[in-house]
Design an enzyme around this catalytic site. Structure first.
Site, PDB file in Angstrom:
ATOM      1  N   ASP A  76       0.856  -1.206   0.000  1.00  0.00           N
ATOM      2  CA  ASP A  76       0.000   0.000   0.000  1.00  0.00           C
ATOM      3  C   ASP A  76       0.888   1.251   0.000  1.00  0.00           C
ATOM      4  O   ASP A  76       0.635   2.210  -0.745  1.00  0.00           O
ATOM      5  CB  ASP A  76      -0.884   0.051   1.263  1.00  0.00           C
ATOM      6  N   ASP A 108      -6.590  -1.452  -3.105  1.00  0.00           N
ATOM      7  CA  ASP A 108      -7.913  -1.690  -2.532  1.00  0.00           C
ATOM      8  C   ASP A 108      -8.055  -3.193  -2.327  1.00  0.00           C
ATOM      9  O   ASP A 108      -7.733  -3.980  -3.227  1.00  0.00           O
ATOM     10  CB  ASP A 108      -8.979  -1.156  -3.500  1.00  0.00           C
ATOM     11  N   THR A 144      -6.859  -4.655   0.852  1.00  0.00           N
ATOM     12  CA  THR A 144      -5.620  -5.015   1.575  1.00  0.00           C
ATOM     13  C   THR A 144      -5.804  -6.275   2.414  1.00  0.00           C
ATOM     14  O   THR A 144      -4.912  -7.132   2.447  1.00  0.00           O
ATOM     15  CB  THR A 144      -5.183  -3.838   2.480  1.00  0.00           C
ATOM     16  N   THR A 187     -19.280  -6.750   0.931  1.00  0.00           N
ATOM     17  CA  THR A 187     -18.032  -6.967   1.666  1.00  0.00           C
ATOM     18  C   THR A 187     -17.898  -8.414   2.151  1.00  0.00           C
ATOM     19  O   THR A 187     -18.902  -9.083   2.418  1.00  0.00           O
ATOM     20  CB  THR A 187     -17.978  -6.016   2.879  1.00  0.00           C
TER      21      THR A 187
HETATM   22  P1  AMP Z   1     -14.640  -4.231   1.516  1.00  0.00           P
HETATM   23  O1  AMP Z   1     -15.828  -4.356   0.667  1.00  0.00           O
HETATM   24  O2  AMP Z   1     -14.849  -4.707   2.923  1.00  0.00           O
HETATM   25  O3  AMP Z   1     -13.418  -4.825   0.890  1.00  0.00           O
HETATM   26  O4  AMP Z   1     -14.386  -2.669   1.670  1.00  0.00           O
HETATM   27  C1  AMP Z   1     -14.212  -1.829   0.557  1.00  0.00           C
HETATM   28  C2  AMP Z   1     -13.263  -0.707   0.950  1.00  0.00           C
HETATM   29  O5  AMP Z   1     -13.789   0.001   2.063  1.00  0.00           O
HETATM   30  C3  AMP Z   1     -11.890  -1.210   1.384  1.00  0.00           C
HETATM   31  O6  AMP Z   1     -10.929  -0.263   1.031  1.00  0.00           O
HETATM   32  C4  AMP Z   1     -11.997  -1.271   2.884  1.00  0.00           C
HETATM   33  O7  AMP Z   1     -10.756  -1.100   3.500  1.00  0.00           O
HETATM   34  C5  AMP Z   1     -12.932  -0.116   3.179  1.00  0.00           C
HETATM   35  N1  AMP Z   1     -13.734  -0.415   4.347  1.00  0.00           N
HETATM   36  C6  AMP Z   1     -14.984  -0.926   4.381  1.00  0.00           C
HETATM   37  N2  AMP Z   1     -15.423  -1.086   5.646  1.00  0.00           N
HETATM   38  C7  AMP Z   1     -14.427  -0.670   6.454  1.00  0.00           C
HETATM   39  C8  AMP Z   1     -14.259  -0.571   7.861  1.00  0.00           C
HETATM   40  N3  AMP Z   1     -15.218  -0.947   8.705  1.00  0.00           N
HETATM   41  N4  AMP Z   1     -13.083  -0.085   8.325  1.00  0.00           N
HETATM   42  C9  AMP Z   1     -12.114   0.292   7.468  1.00  0.00           C
HETATM   43  N5  AMP Z   1     -12.207   0.225   6.123  1.00  0.00           N
HETATM   44  C10 AMP Z   1     -13.344  -0.241   5.618  1.00  0.00           C
HETATM   45 MG    MG Z   2      -9.900   0.637  -0.435  1.00  0.00          MG
HETATM   46 MG    MG Z   3      -6.394   0.764   0.051  1.00  0.00          MG
END
Ligand code: AMP
Ligand code: MG
Ligand code: MG
Length: 312
Positions: free
Chosen positions: A54, A123, A125, A197
């Site tokens: 990152d 994106d 991570t 997610t």
């Molecule tokens: P995901 O669908 O969970 O992969 O999330 C999509 C993006 O939003 C990624 O960059 C995640 O790091 C960020 N994200 C979603 N929910 C959270 C959370 N509760 N805390 C930190 N980052 C989040």
């Molecule tokens: Mg992201």
């Molecule tokens: Mg990121």
């Protein structure tokens, strides 16, 4: 060979440069994975990680685009510190600008001081650290007047499980203009596939998904990856009723999706603002639908208590 001549509109030059820089950042991400030294640190929580990939990808993207376009505001997920460390990371995209992007007339006179770039250098991570490599994307979103006007999504590990096939792909788009880099496919008729997610679920997230009565739910990592699923016809709608996503997660995907005929708003149907002073967090969640889907019909099904749980 550069295909963006000096006289081409600024947006075309930024798009061509961003495609080349995103591809280069993808190489950095793959190289760091090969070393096995991910240098993982926790950011806001144990579910919010940062790795050396990152950091290095952000250093490369910001320093390279800043050198090409010094007056543009660039906001990266990993903060100012990574952006300021330019040691040995500047990459000159001019030799690899092989994609020519036509600029719609309404954007042809944009100047650098009217543009904000929202950069998510990696994106997905959490999934990167867990070896779910095709969930990873590099996101460069271009905004002007608070709107997403261009986007690049690079997927560095596309095809990584198909030896002999070309590794990685990059899709790009300009709303009101073109989309390119991969075929856009309509999702199947007669059933509803939701993507959401896999690592940031909650009861509100799940209530929103149930409300649209899906036949299947694809729980995968990354906002970029989920919008890729909408673009390639593997899902109809991306539902995320949580304040976790940030502007750098949605700007590039929104631009590409809108260029392909889809829609991305918050979970209440409000447009997400992308001006430089906009809060980083998308506090009212994300709802994105593929081209040809009825976005308003999804919004209407989201229960009021879910909408009320997410602040404006
Ligand atoms: P995901 O669908 O969970 O992969 O999330 C999509 C993006 O939003 C990624 O960059 C995640 O790091 C960020 N994200 C979603 N929910 C959270 C959370 N509760 N805390 C930190 N980052 C989040
Ligand atoms: Mg992201
Ligand atoms: Mg990121």
């Amino acid at each position: 060979m550069s295909l963006a001549p000096q006289s081409s509109p600024l947006l075309s030059k930024i798009m061509s440069s961003s495609i080349a820089v995103a591809n280069h950042a993808g190489k950095i991400i793959r190289e760091i994975m090969k070393t096995g030294e991910l240098g993982i640190v926790e950011k806001e929580s144990a579910r919010d990680l940062q790795t050396e990939a990152d950091r290095a990808a952000q250093r490369c993207i910001i320093s390279s685009l800043n050198k090409c376009f010094p007056k543009i505001t660039i906001i990266g997920e990993e903060g100012d510190e990574e952006a300021r460390d330019l040691s040995g990371q500047v990459y000159d995209p001019s030799a690899e600008m092989t994609v020519e992007v036509t600029c719609p007339p309404q954007f042809s006179s944009l100047t650098e001081d009217e543009i904000v770039l929202w950069v998510d250098p990696l994106d997905g991570t959490a999934e990167y650290t867990q070896g779910l490599l095709d969930h990873v994307t590099v996101l460069i979103g271009i905004a002007s007047g608070g709107k997403a006007v261009g986007g690049v999504i690079h997927q560095p590990y596309y095809n990584y499980q198909n030896p002999g096939s070309k590794l990685g792909r990059t899709v790009w788009g300009v709303p009101g203009g073109a989309v390119g880099g991969m075929p856009i496919v309509a999702p199947p008729e007669g059933r509803l596939i939701v993507t959401t997610t896999r690592s940031h679920s909650s009861s509100t997230v799940n209530d929103a998904i149930s409300s649209v009565s899906p036949d299947d739910v694809l729980r995968v990592g990354g906002a970029g990856h989920k919008v890729m699923l909408l673009l390639e016809g593997k899902a109809h709608v991306y539902v995320f009723a949580s304040p976790g996503c940030k502007k750098w997660d949605t700007c590039a995907p929104q631009a590409v999706l809108e260029a392909a005929g889809g829609t991305l708003t918050d979970i209440k149907g409000t447009a997400i603002p992308y001006h430089a002073s906009a809060p980083h967090r998308n506090s009212s969640g994300v709802l994105a639908s593929a081209a040809g889907q009825n976005h308003d019909a999804f919004l209407e099904k989201i229960p009021q208590h879910v909408k009320d749980n997410l602040k404006a």
